[in-house]
Design an enzyme around this catalytic site. Structure first.
Site, PDB file in Angstrom:
ATOM      1  N   PHE A   1       0.862  -1.177   0.000  1.00 29.48           N
ATOM      2  CA  PHE A   1       0.000   0.000   0.000  1.00 29.48           C
ATOM      3  C   PHE A   1       0.900   1.229   0.000  1.00 29.48           C
ATOM      4  CE2 PHE A   1      -2.358   3.556   1.629  1.00 29.48           C
ATOM      5  CZ  PHE A   1      -3.539   3.480   0.915  1.00 29.48           C
TER       6      PHE A   1
ATOM      7  N   ASP B   1       9.559   3.034   1.708  1.00 30.74           N
ATOM      8  CA  ASP B   1       8.366   3.820   2.015  1.00 30.74           C
ATOM      9  C   ASP B   1       8.128   3.731   3.521  1.00 30.74           C
ATOM     10  OD1 ASP B   1       5.837   4.803   2.501  1.00 30.74           O
ATOM     11  OD2 ASP B   1       4.916   3.875   0.755  1.00 30.74           O
TER      12      ASP B   1
ATOM     13  N   LYS C   1       2.715  11.572   6.688  1.00 31.57           N
ATOM     14  CA  LYS C   1       1.882  11.374   7.871  1.00 31.57           C
ATOM     15  C   LYS C   1       2.407  12.114   9.097  1.00 31.57           C
ATOM     16  CE  LYS C   1      -0.264   7.064   6.281  1.00 31.57           C
ATOM     17  NZ  LYS C   1      -1.522   7.678   5.839  1.00 31.57           N
TER      18      LYS C   1
END
Length: 408
Positions: free
Chosen positions: A147, A232, A261
């Site tokens: 993801f 990531d 984030k």
């Protein structure tokens, strides 16, 4: 006339969303109106312990005083210039973020998906300009069940049909291999490979922690094959796993790290590509940009986030409380939990399907004042703010035990 939001109940607000908001989410039926630290409050004043932390966007809790102060201070001075001009906050942000990650240069963006898209562009440009891959032949190797976001390019290499179906035609240039499989990775990498792009821990897949040595093996393979290792760390980074970056658990330094984030402190969207100088040096003026990327407000908040991490306090909290989390979950195995994976303050918990889906268990926990989020099947994710106390964490685990004991 529509009533003001504060005058409407949770049920009324949820009903009001139905005809005017795109139905791309299926949230739990709680309407948050206020929050502080690890706690949120709905419009009726009911309090909930936040055990999701915005998928790690709220690593430092809601409205952390140092981050709110940094934002207020910057709001009174300057919020946006665009990169058409310099601003007085960006240099310090880039300097300190590069030092925190052990890399050289920073490309500031806004959202996590933008960081991934930017990383893909940079890797391809590096492949053509530095590695010498023939034009339009560069490939990037990724892992199944990944993801990395939901843009059209990113869903092109997703294996989640919900994310993909109906959004083609898909972007070429990606090869998908099983996660945690070095032999498959070795087979997929060739002279056209610009990069291997991986999550050090797969979050959306259920907090999948790879075998010891996998990340070090990826680092060795990419060096030997002459391609980039792109990590990531948008969910796993910035303290979540007990280290600044999850790759540090194996002493690995990638060529490029993608952050987002938590970098915005739960206040503004902030993301970044951080990389070696020769990698980000492949970009030249006019080849990539963002109107809001590196804006003064984002840089001020991002710098305050880096400052919190420079002390090591939050990494240590995640490591120490991670033991509490693992021990608590271990006691529930065979008592409603069939398995779990955890690193630091992050866990994927597989509930006995006989007790319900992950969504159903999340609903029951919500009614008991605990907010979590399901993922595939009967798996729920736990990722509380790193500011959570041991007492709050044990209470949440106790509530999970109670909900599981109640059965379906």
């Amino acid at each position: 006339m529509t009533a003001p939001a504060h005058a409407r109940s949770s049920a009324e607000l949820i009903r009001a969303e139905e005809p005017v908001l795109a139905h791309n989410y299926h949230p739990l039926p709680v309407v948050v109106a206020r929050a502080e630290g690890t706690w949120v409050e709905d419009v009726e004043g009911r309090r909930y312990l936040d055990m999701l932390a915005g998928y790690s966007a709220l690593n430092f809790g809601h409205r952390h005083p140092a981050l709110v102060e940094a934002a207020h201070r910057q709001l009174d001075r300057l919020t946006l210039t665009s990169r058409a001009f310099h601003n007085d906050r960006l240099a310090e942000f880039a300097e300190r973020l590069a030092e925190l990650t052990g890399l050289d240069m920073v490309l500031p963006m806004n959202t996590g998906a933008e960081a991934v898209e930017s990383g893909i562009k940079v890797a391809r440009k590096w492949a053509y300009d530095v590695k010498g891959v023939p034009a339009d032949r560069a490939t990037i190797v990724v892992a199944a069940e990944n993801f990395h976001g939901r843009t059209t390019t990113i869903v092109s290499f997703s294996t989640d049909e919900t994310a993909r179906a109906g959004f083609g035609p898909f972007t070429p240039g990606f090869r998908i291999v099983p996660y945690n499989d070095l032999a498959a990775l070795e087979e997929a990498v060739d002279e056209t490979t610009a990069a291997v792009l991986l999550e050090p821990i797969q979050g959306e897949a259920g907090v999948i922690v790879p075998d010891e040595g996998y990340l070090a093996g990826v680092r060795e393979l990419t060096r030997r094959k002459g391609c980039l290792f792109v990590a990531d760390e948008i969910q796993s980074g910035l303290g979540r796993t007990g280290r600044t970056l999850a790759v540090e658990h194996e002493g690995v330094v990638p060529d490029m790290v993608l952050l987002g984030k938590a970098l915005g402190g739960g206040i503004v969207p902030v993301s970044a590509v951080v990389a070696r100088r020769d990698v980000l040096g492949a970009l030249h003026p006019g080849e990539h940009g963002s109107t809001f990327g590196g804006n003064p407000l984002a840089a001020a908040v991002g710098t305050a986030v880096v400052e919190l991490l420079e002390t090591g306090e939050f990494q240590q909290r995640a490591a120490d409380l991670g033991v509490v989390l693992r021990d608590g979950l271990a006691r529930l195995v065979g008592r409603g939990v069939v398995g779990f994976r955890a690193r630091g303050l992050w866990a994927g918990v597989d509930i006995d399907p006989a007790l319900g889906t992950g969504r159903e268990v999340s609903d029951r926990l919500m009614r008991e004042g605990i907010l979590v989020k399901d993922t595939h099947g009967s798996t729920i994710r736990l990722a509380p703010p790193l500011t959570i106390t041991g007492e709050e964490l044990r209470s949440a685990l106790g509530t999970l035990e109670k909900v599981l004991a109640q059965g379906a």
